[in-house]
Design an enzyme around this catalytic site. Structure first.
Site, PDB file in Angstrom:
ATOM      1  N   GLU A   1       7.154 132.099   7.477  1.00 50.61           N
ATOM      2  CA  GLU A   1       5.802 131.625   7.747  1.00 50.61           C
ATOM      3  C   GLU A   1       5.445 131.793   9.215  1.00 50.61           C
ATOM      4  O   GLU A   1       4.329 132.204   9.556  1.00 50.61           O
ATOM      5  CB  GLU A   1       5.673 130.159   7.335  1.00 50.61           C
ATOM      6  CG  GLU A   1       4.264 129.615   7.509  1.00 50.61           C
ATOM      7  CD  GLU A   1       4.113 128.157   7.095  1.00 50.61           C
ATOM      8  OE1 GLU A   1       2.963 127.725   6.910  1.00 50.61           O
ATOM      9  OE2 GLU A   1       5.141 127.454   6.968  1.00 50.61           O
TER      10      GLU A   1
ATOM     11  N   CYS B   1       4.305 124.261  -4.933  1.00 43.85           N
ATOM     12  CA  CYS B   1       3.980 123.524  -3.721  1.00 43.85           C
ATOM     13  C   CYS B   1       2.671 123.968  -3.085  1.00 43.85           C
ATOM     14  O   CYS B   1       2.262 123.409  -2.066  1.00 43.85           O
ATOM     15  CB  CYS B   1       5.133 123.631  -2.732  1.00 43.85           C
ATOM     16  SG  CYS B   1       6.688 123.023  -3.423  1.00 43.85           S
TER      17      CYS B   1
ATOM     18  N   HIS C   1       2.856 125.036   6.402  1.00 47.03           N
ATOM     19  CA  HIS C   1       3.642 124.560   5.267  1.00 47.03           C
ATOM     20  C   HIS C   1       4.948 123.959   5.772  1.00 47.03           C
ATOM     21  O   HIS C   1       5.355 122.890   5.325  1.00 47.03           O
ATOM     22  CB  HIS C   1       3.899 125.719   4.308  1.00 47.03           C
ATOM     23  CG  HIS C   1       4.453 125.316   2.981  1.00 47.03           C
ATOM     24  ND1 HIS C   1       3.841 124.385   2.158  1.00 47.03           N
ATOM     25  CD2 HIS C   1       5.573 125.718   2.317  1.00 47.03           C
ATOM     26  CE1 HIS C   1       4.555 124.234   1.052  1.00 47.03           C
ATOM     27  NE2 HIS C   1       5.609 125.020   1.129  1.00 47.03           N
TER      28      HIS C   1
ATOM     29  N   LYS D   1       5.379 117.555   7.551  1.00 50.19           N
ATOM     30  CA  LYS D   1       6.493 117.237   6.653  1.00 50.19           C
ATOM     31  C   LYS D   1       7.669 116.606   7.391  1.00 50.19           C
ATOM     32  O   LYS D   1       8.545 116.012   6.757  1.00 50.19           O
ATOM     33  CB  LYS D   1       6.965 118.497   5.914  1.00 50.19           C
ATOM     34  CG  LYS D   1       6.015 118.979   4.836  1.00 50.19           C
ATOM     35  CD  LYS D   1       6.600 120.152   4.054  1.00 50.19           C
ATOM     36  CE  LYS D   1       5.676 120.610   2.929  1.00 50.19           C
ATOM     37  NZ  LYS D   1       4.496 121.336   3.431  1.00 50.19           N
TER      38      LYS D   1
ATOM     39  N   HIS E   1       8.633 116.493   1.861  1.00 49.30           N
ATOM     40  CA  HIS E   1       7.910 117.514   1.104  1.00 49.30           C
ATOM     41  C   HIS E   1       7.438 116.921  -0.220  1.00 49.30           C
ATOM     42  O   HIS E   1       8.223 116.778  -1.160  1.00 49.30           O
ATOM     43  CB  HIS E   1       8.830 118.705   0.846  1.00 49.30           C
ATOM     44  CG  HIS E   1       8.118 119.916   0.322  1.00 49.30           C
ATOM     45  ND1 HIS E   1       6.845 119.878  -0.207  1.00 49.30           N
ATOM     46  CD2 HIS E   1       8.509 121.219   0.240  1.00 49.30           C
ATOM     47  CE1 HIS E   1       6.494 121.086  -0.584  1.00 49.30           C
ATOM     48  NE2 HIS E   1       7.478 121.919  -0.312  1.00 49.30           N
TER      49      HIS E   1
END
Length: 412
Positions: free
Chosen positions: A318, A167, A307, A336, A341
């Protein structure tokens, strides 16, 4: 270890193409993402599976967009990339007639290749005879072929390759494209990522490993990055392609510049095949390396497109890294919540949204965020888009295998 500070090297983003669950084309995608309206819905191709919803590109007609021949001989992940690349080149005002093709490169991120082709041809083999298998099975299914087909489509004779860092693939592609420009191997690079793996076998595999949301009763609210009630990501598809040139060359060409890529960092967790290192040290090193590469201090960052997958482990890990490195000053979002995703395409699509945030001074909201996880101590944009002056922005990506990537952008 303190990252080595380098002299800043600017790469201009002169073209952008987006094909996502939010729509086909930059304007359509940007409007949908800024509205915060999710795209996840029931997917007829997944009917009967434990997870039967996704974020699929709407109204994608390969016949209309690419012609009968390309629609027939290209897997969907390649079709998406070519459409996005053509948009990006048109945006940049470039065509094969206007460049030296030997100085043009292609780097595209992809993880899973042509899963639709692989699954359909395996069924043909098992249920029929070897003669029922298409002779195009291998070139349609191989992940590297997207770079090859893009090079053919735009007559790019420089290096063409695929990055496969799960990813983080799209972000890795953009970082490596910048390296080609810095080394003066190329003058123009098409860089980004693509993925189309919304097939029964792939989605079932993701479901069996526990990665997907299980909100079958209300798929529209399933992708909820940073929310206390998140339970997994929603699989999506899409492609994001950027046209990159040395900033000095773009200025000399007199073309419009959307933003500059000024920093890149990539690291490995070396921890676990699918789970992020809970310490976040790999992601932190990638982010600090990117900032050092850009010559930018952490307190100069105005915005982060995170992300933010909507999984319990990723979002907390994160968030801790972003807080530790950047503090609570930057306005953070995860797009997202709208797009789901898109796997290997995530980094480049989100890089595109980061560029648009810089260009327009607007930060899209994190869709479906109704109650921020108390462990996440960030200034996360939710509810509606926020207008703010943005000079420096960061996009972060993480991938299975412990891959981390961070990109730093500045306003044009």
């Amino acid at each position: 270890m303190t990252p080595r500070v380098r002299q800043r090297f600017e790469v201009a983003v002169t073209g952008l193409g987006l094909v996502t669950a939010a729509g086909i084309g930059v304007g359509t995608c940007w409007e949908r993402v800024c509205s915060g309206r999710p795209t996840a819905s029931a997917d007829p191709a997944l009917a009967g599976l434990p997870v039967d919803f996704s974020c699929r590109v709407p109204d994608f007609d390969a016949m209309e967009l690419l012609g009968r021949s390309s629609a027939w001989r290209l897997d969907r992940f390649t079709q998406l990339a070519i459409v996005a690349a053509r948009q990006a080149l048109d945006d940049a005002g470039l065509t094969p007639a206007t460049w030296d093709g030997t100085r043009v490169g292609v780097i595209v991120g992809n993880s899973l290749g042509g899963t639709a082709t692989s699954e359909s041809q395996y069924r043909a083999f098992v249920e029929g005879t070897p003669a029922d298998v298409s002779p195009l099975t291998i070139p349609m299914g191989m992940s590297n072929m997207v770079a090859g087909y893009l090079a053919i489509d735009c007559q790019a004779f420089g290096p063409s390759m695929v990055t496969a860092t799960a990813c983080a693939s799209g972000s890795t592609a953009i970082g490596l494209a910048r390296d080609l420009l810095r080394a003066e191997v190329c003058d123009v690079v098409l860089a980004g990522g693509t993925e189309s793996a919304l097939t029964p076998g792939t989605v079932t595999g993701l479901q069996r490993m526990g990665g997907l949301s299980r909100r079958r009763d209300d798929p529209g609210t399933a992708s909820r990055p940073f929310d206390a009630a998140r339970d997994g990501f929603v699989a999506g598809e899409g492609a994001g392609i950027l046209v990159l040139e040395r900033s000095a060359d773009a200025r000399a060409r007199g073309t419009s510049i959307h933003a500059h890529v000024v920093g890149f960092g990539a690291t490995s967790d070396a921890y676990h095949p699918t789970a992020p290192d809970p310490s976040g040290m790999g992601m932190e090193r990638a982010l600090r390396t990117a900032l050092a590469d850009a010559g930018i201090a952490p307190d100069e960052v105005d915005h982060v497109n995170a992300h933010g997958t909507s999984t319990p482990l990723n979002d907390v890990t994160e968030a801790r890294v972003l807080r530790r490195v950047l503090g609570e000053r930057p306005l953070v979002t995860s797009t997202k919540g709208v797009t789901g995703h898109p796997l290997a395409a995530a980094g480049s699509i989100e890089a595109g949204f980061t560029v648009l945030a810089l260009k327009h001074g607007v930060i899209p909201p994190t869709a479906n965020l109704t109650r921020l996880d108390p462990e996440i101590e960030l200034s996360v944009v939710a509810g509606e888009a926020v207008s703010a002056p943005i000079e420096v922005a960061v996009s972060t990506s993480l991938g299975f295998g412990g891959h981390n990537a961070a990109l730093v952008f500045t306003a044009a």
